[in-house]
Write an enzyme that holds these catalytic residues in place. Structure first.
Site, short mmCIF file in Angstrom:
data_model
loop_
_atom_site.label_atom_id
_atom_site.label_comp_id
_atom_site.label_asym_id
_atom_site.label_seq_id
_atom_site.Cartn_x
_atom_site.Cartn_y
_atom_site.Cartn_z
N ASP A 148 0.84 -1.19 0.00
CA ASP A 148 0.00 0.00 0.00
C ASP A 148 0.88 1.24 0.00
O ASP A 148 1.80 1.35 0.81
CB ASP A 148 -0.92 -0.01 1.23
CG ASP A 148 -2.07 0.97 1.07
OD1 ASP A 148 -2.49 1.24 -0.08
OD2 ASP A 148 -2.56 1.48 2.10
N HIS A 155 -3.80 13.92 1.37
CA HIS A 155 -4.02 12.96 2.46
C HIS A 155 -2.83 12.92 3.41
O HIS A 155 -3.00 12.98 4.64
CB HIS A 155 -4.28 11.56 1.88
CG HIS A 155 -4.35 10.49 2.92
ND1 HIS A 155 -5.41 10.37 3.79
CD2 HIS A 155 -3.49 9.49 3.24
CE1 HIS A 155 -5.19 9.33 4.60
NE2 HIS A 155 -4.04 8.78 4.28
N GLU A 221 -10.46 3.67 3.89
CA GLU A 221 -9.61 4.52 3.04
C GLU A 221 -10.00 4.27 1.60
O GLU A 221 -9.96 3.13 1.12
CB GLU A 221 -8.12 4.21 3.26
CG GLU A 221 -7.60 4.74 4.60
CD GLU A 221 -6.09 4.65 4.75
OE1 GLU A 221 -5.46 3.87 4.00
OE2 GLU A 221 -5.55 5.35 5.63
N GLU A 223 -9.32 4.06 -2.02
CA GLU A 223 -8.12 3.89 -2.83
C GLU A 223 -8.45 3.21 -4.16
O GLU A 223 -9.49 2.56 -4.30
CB GLU A 223 -7.07 3.02 -2.09
CG GLU A 223 -6.67 3.57 -0.73
CD GLU A 223 -5.41 2.92 -0.15
OE1 GLU A 223 -4.62 2.32 -0.92
OE2 GLU A 223 -5.22 3.03 1.07
N ARG A 259 -7.76 3.49 13.46
CA ARG A 259 -6.92 4.67 13.72
C ARG A 259 -6.33 4.71 15.12
O ARG A 259 -5.21 5.21 15.31
CB ARG A 259 -7.75 5.95 13.49
CG ARG A 259 -8.30 6.11 12.11
CD ARG A 259 -7.22 6.16 11.06
NE ARG A 259 -7.79 6.33 9.73
CZ ARG A 259 -7.10 6.15 8.61
NH1 ARG A 259 -5.83 5.79 8.65
NH2 ARG A 259 -7.68 6.31 7.45
N GLN A 262 -3.56 2.23 15.10
CA GLN A 262 -2.51 2.77 14.23
C GLN A 262 -1.67 3.84 14.95
O GLN A 262 -0.44 3.82 14.89
CB GLN A 262 -3.16 3.39 12.98
CG GLN A 262 -2.18 3.93 11.95
CD GLN A 262 -2.91 4.49 10.72
OE1 GLN A 262 -4.13 4.42 10.62
NE2 GLN A 262 -2.16 5.05 9.79
N LYS A 275 -4.03 -2.27 10.00
CA LYS A 275 -4.38 -2.42 8.59
C LYS A 275 -4.55 -3.88 8.16
O LYS A 275 -5.01 -4.13 7.06
CB LYS A 275 -3.26 -1.81 7.72
CG LYS A 275 -2.94 -0.36 8.02
CD LYS A 275 -3.88 0.56 7.30
CE LYS A 275 -3.41 2.00 7.41
NZ LYS A 275 -4.23 2.89 6.58
N THR A 279 -8.79 -5.87 3.86
CA THR A 279 -8.68 -4.93 2.75
C THR A 279 -9.67 -5.42 1.70
O THR A 279 -9.61 -6.60 1.31
CB THR A 279 -7.26 -4.94 2.16
OG1 THR A 279 -6.32 -4.68 3.20
CG2 THR A 279 -7.10 -3.90 1.06
N GLU A 386 -10.12 12.14 8.08
CA GLU A 386 -10.03 13.49 7.54
C GLU A 386 -11.40 14.17 7.49
O GLU A 386 -11.52 15.35 7.81
CB GLU A 386 -9.43 13.45 6.12
CG GLU A 386 -8.01 12.95 6.07
CD GLU A 386 -7.61 12.52 4.67
OE1 GLU A 386 -7.88 11.34 4.32
OE2 GLU A 386 -7.06 13.35 3.92
MN MN Z 1 -4.01 2.92 2.80
#
Ligand code: MN
Length: 440
Positions: A148, A155, A221, A223, A259, A262, A275, A279, A386
């Site tokens: 990743d 970001h 997230e 992506e 988060r 993390q 993470k 996914t 965010e």
């Molecule tokens: Mn990511």
């Protein structure tokens, strides 16, 4: 290639019509806002209740074209062995770019409005065209490795401001290399797989000691990801000019993130358990060939990167991206973000060149996430971290009263993406995931 003289004649006659030609029409009706017109032809793995075998399909309008059946019928034979009657696309992808292109051209030809081969054969249509509502989608590739990146400047700046120092949000390396980490391949799942809220170690900045608890700041997230389509040799870097030859196609990716876990664990080696729990990727792989008409220039890179990362021309893609959130109690999803992939600072080719510059080898089926796609405006951010500014500004959903800073149990996250052409779109479908309560 199409077998039989009639088909070969037809194909040769129509060679001047490229599969990306906007004028092409299928005999299958495709709505203007469908993700899957004849110009797209994304590859996926599906099964049906009547035939539980996992096999390759291509999306066209509201249907899946069953390539395993076409192969069995002798209409789409590209190798001596069966390539499409397989539970993943890895074997097909490994055949290489020349085969990808001839196969896509053959499928395009077969689906054209002016080709009678499938159009006028009711028995063959019944055998090979499955309504998408009857198809169960599976993970399209055996994921060999998952990397990743972190390639959105907006970001990275936002996260740096929240997690570190607002005055020095971007770390000194960020403008010189596409920052990334080696993620976990075993927990990559296909869209519509439920996601369990992780347990883990958390420590708020004010607490003296860490505690073991369910994640309280569960996030998504937004992506994109590319799928590696060719092996490279260990010890031999792939140059930036060759990089695209190593990409089969792209999918939507949701890099679920814890988060609070993390923030405590990520120093100094980067994310780990925050993470690795899941996914999600979309089931249809849109080929790099189908994306070519939507190439655009990326942001100007200043300072100029080192020579191995330098490239000219149009290296980003104009892909509209959208995130919706639907709580278990809500009847409608709320759109909470809309952005565009073309804002990404580092291109996919730069990511691949950087990944291999050390001599690290690529495998067919490697998955490379772009990093969260965030624009510069508040409603273009690609994560709740965010969008709610780490919980300081909770979002109000479409009903006018429900608020969210992070994901709650039962919440469903829906991501969509598409390239908008003139009266058609090259779409990625969606990647959807719903949050299950933690096991504790
Ligand atoms: Mn990511």
């Amino acid at each position: 290639m199409l077998a039989g003289t009639e088909e070969e004649f037809f194909y040769r006659k129509k060679l001047n019509m490229h599969p990306n030609d906007p004028q092409l029409k299928s005999f299958i009706a495709v709505a203007a806002d469908s993700d899957f017109p004849i110009q797209n032809l994304p590859f996926g793995i599906f099964s049906t209740h009547s035939n539980p075998a996992l096999r390759t399909g291509v999306a066209i309008g509201d249907y899946v074209l069953d390539l395993a059946e076409l192969e069995r019928a002798g209409i789409l034979q590209i190798a001596a062995h069966s390539v499409f009657n397989q539970p993943t696309l890895n074997a097909y992808i490994a055949l290489g770019k020349t085969i990808w292109r001839s196969t896509r051209a053959a499928i395009s030809s077969l689906l054209r409005a002016d080709n009678p081969r499938l159009r006028d054969d009711a028995a063959l249509r019944k055998l090979t065209l499955v309504p998408q509502s009857d198809a169960i989608m599976h993970i399209p590739i055996r994921v060999e490795g998952y990397t990743d990146f972190y390639s959105s400047k907006e970001h990275a700046t936002n996260v740096g401001m929240m997690f570190r120092d607002p005055a020095n949000a971007l770390l000194p390396n960020w403008l010189h290399l596409p920052v990334g980490y080696n993620g976990r391949a075993s927990s990559v799942v296909v869209s519509d797989t439920d996601v369990r809220r992780p347990m883990g170690q958390v420590k708020s900045p004010t607490a003296e000691l860490p505690s073991y608890a369910p994640c309280a700041k569960l996030d998504f997230e937004l992506e994109m990801a590319f799928i590696v389509g060719a092996e490279s040799a260990l010890g031999e870097p792939v140059s930036i000019d060759q990089a695209e030859d190593f990409m089969f196609g792209m999918v939507l990716l949701n890099d679920w993130s814890a988060r609070d876990i993390q923030q405590w664990e990520y120093v100094p080696l980067g994310p780990f358990n925050a993470k690795t729990f899941a996914t999600s990727i979309s089931p249809w792989i849109v080929t790099m060939d189908a994306l070519q008409p939507f190439r655009v220039a990326g942001p100007v890179q200043e300072p100029l990167p080192l020579p191995y990362l330098q490239q000219s021309g149009k290296n980003n893609f104009d892909i509209v991206l959208e995130v919706q959130l639907q709580p278990a109690t809500a009847t409608e999803p709320s759109t909470i973000s809309r952005t565009n992939f073309q804002t990404m600072y580092w291109s996919a080719e730069q990511q691949l060149a950087h990944h291999t510059v050390s001599g690290c080898n690529l495998r067919v089926g490697d998955l490379m996430g772009s990093g969260t796609v965030s624009g510069s405006e508040t409603n273009t951010f690609g994560s709740l971290l965010e969008l709610s500014w780490n919980g300081q500004r909770p979002l109000t959903l479409a009903d006018g009263s429900t608020q969210r800073s992070f994901l709650q149990d039962g919440d469903k996250v829906i991501m969509r993406g598409w390239c908008q052409g003139q009266a058609y779109r090259i779409g990625f479908g969606s990647v959807v995931g719903r949050i299950l309560p933690a096991l504790h």
